[in-house]
Scaffold this motif. Structure first.
Motif, mmCIF file in Angstrom:
data_model
loop_
_atom_site.group_PDB
_atom_site.id
_atom_site.type_symbol
_atom_site.label_atom_id
_atom_site.label_comp_id
_atom_site.label_asym_id
_atom_site.label_seq_id
_atom_site.Cartn_x
_atom_site.Cartn_y
_atom_site.Cartn_z
ATOM 1 N N LEU A 3 7.456 4.451 -5.264
ATOM 2 C CA LEU A 3 6.432 3.828 -4.440
ATOM 3 C C LEU A 3 7.003 3.235 -3.157
ATOM 4 O O LEU A 3 8.038 2.579 -3.178
ATOM 5 N N ASP A 6 6.123 -0.154 1.773
ATOM 6 C CA ASP A 6 5.138 -0.486 2.787
ATOM 7 C C ASP A 6 3.812 -0.844 2.141
ATOM 8 O O ASP A 6 3.044 -1.622 2.680
ATOM 9 N N LEU A 7 3.561 -0.281 0.969
ATOM 10 C CA LEU A 7 2.313 -0.567 0.277
ATOM 11 C C LEU A 7 2.405 -1.887 -0.488
ATOM 12 O O LEU A 7 1.427 -2.384 -1.009
ATOM 13 N N LEU A 8 3.603 -2.420 -0.563
ATOM 14 C CA LEU A 8 3.815 -3.685 -1.265
ATOM 15 C C LEU A 8 4.151 -4.779 -0.267
ATOM 16 O O LEU A 8 4.445 -5.914 -0.645
ATOM 17 N N ARG A 9 4.129 -4.411 1.002
ATOM 18 C CA ARG A 9 4.463 -5.349 2.051
ATOM 19 C C ARG A 9 3.655 -6.638 1.881
ATOM 20 O O ARG A 9 2.457 -6.604 1.702
ATOM 21 N N GLY A 10 4.353 -7.730 1.926
ATOM 22 C CA GLY A 10 3.672 -9.011 1.794
ATOM 23 C C GLY A 10 3.767 -9.538 0.370
ATOM 24 O O GLY A 10 3.484 -10.697 0.120
#
Lengths: 109, 109
Positions: A3, A6-10
């Motif tokens: 994964l 960037d989709l878990l950013r934050g």
DNA sequence: TGAGATACCTTGACAGGCGAGGTATCTCGT
DNA sequence: ACGAGATACCTCGCCTGTCAAGGTATCTCA
């Protein structure tokens, strides 16, 4: 399957805080735990991890001390502050809300 | 309560594609639908929306045409391409995986 | 002796979100 | 007739988090 971060950013900060909720720990160990918990599907890059530690410490959510191992590589140990515990609790709530929101926005109606 | 877009970073494109899965639409409408679906908890900023349209069109996932309304403000209509449909399907799968991962990483063990 | 694990760190590039600014049209109340 | 507010689009430049790439030092084991 792997994964994108960037989709878990934050969520990096929250993931780290969650690890520290188990007790004092250090970077390398936290990183391996995250990799293990994700079944290898996801791993925090070192640069991201240590950047996050700085951010969390500056924000007052964690504090650190150098370990006193008499052998092996030096370790910097981190602990959550009471503010960090509050932050984690709040962030978990935000995650639940975000999750419901994305379910609504992305899944079939 | 209002959710930070930073926690949704990377999902903007998918949210828009999901809207276009319902059929041809245009920016302003899509934006209002998203706000409505989120119960007002979240709204895509205009700059984000139109930036995303450019990105999606450049990537070949959507295509656009100017509307031929004989009155009112001009509208640019967007449609998903077959590639866009594939992309949406894939992204929804990624979301499910990401969701499970974050559940595992953030929630109590 | 050297590879690989453990363990830490910084710099600079990159990409997405968005505040702030802009344009133009229409409707409706005063 | 005029202004406010809705509709509808757009761009520029800043900010922030991620990470590739580079670095340091110690220990173990073949």
């Amino acid at each position: 399957m792997s994964l994108s971060s960037d989709l878990l950013r934050g969520y990096t900060d929250t993931i780290i805080l969650r690890r520290l909720a188990e007790g004092e720990s250090y970077g390398y160990r936290i990183n391996r735990e995250i990799t293990a918990l994700s079944g290898g599907a996801f791993e925090l890059k070192e640069a991201t991890l240590y950047t996050a530690f700085r951010r969390l410490e500056n924000a007052g959510w964690i504090c650190s001390r150098w370990g006193d191992e008499e052998s092996g590589a030096r370790r910097r140990y981190y602990r959550m502050t009471p503010e960090g515990e509050e932050k984690l609790k709040k962030d978990c709530g935000t995650w639940r809300e975000t999750r419901e929101l994305l379910n609504r926005l992305l899944m079939e109606e």
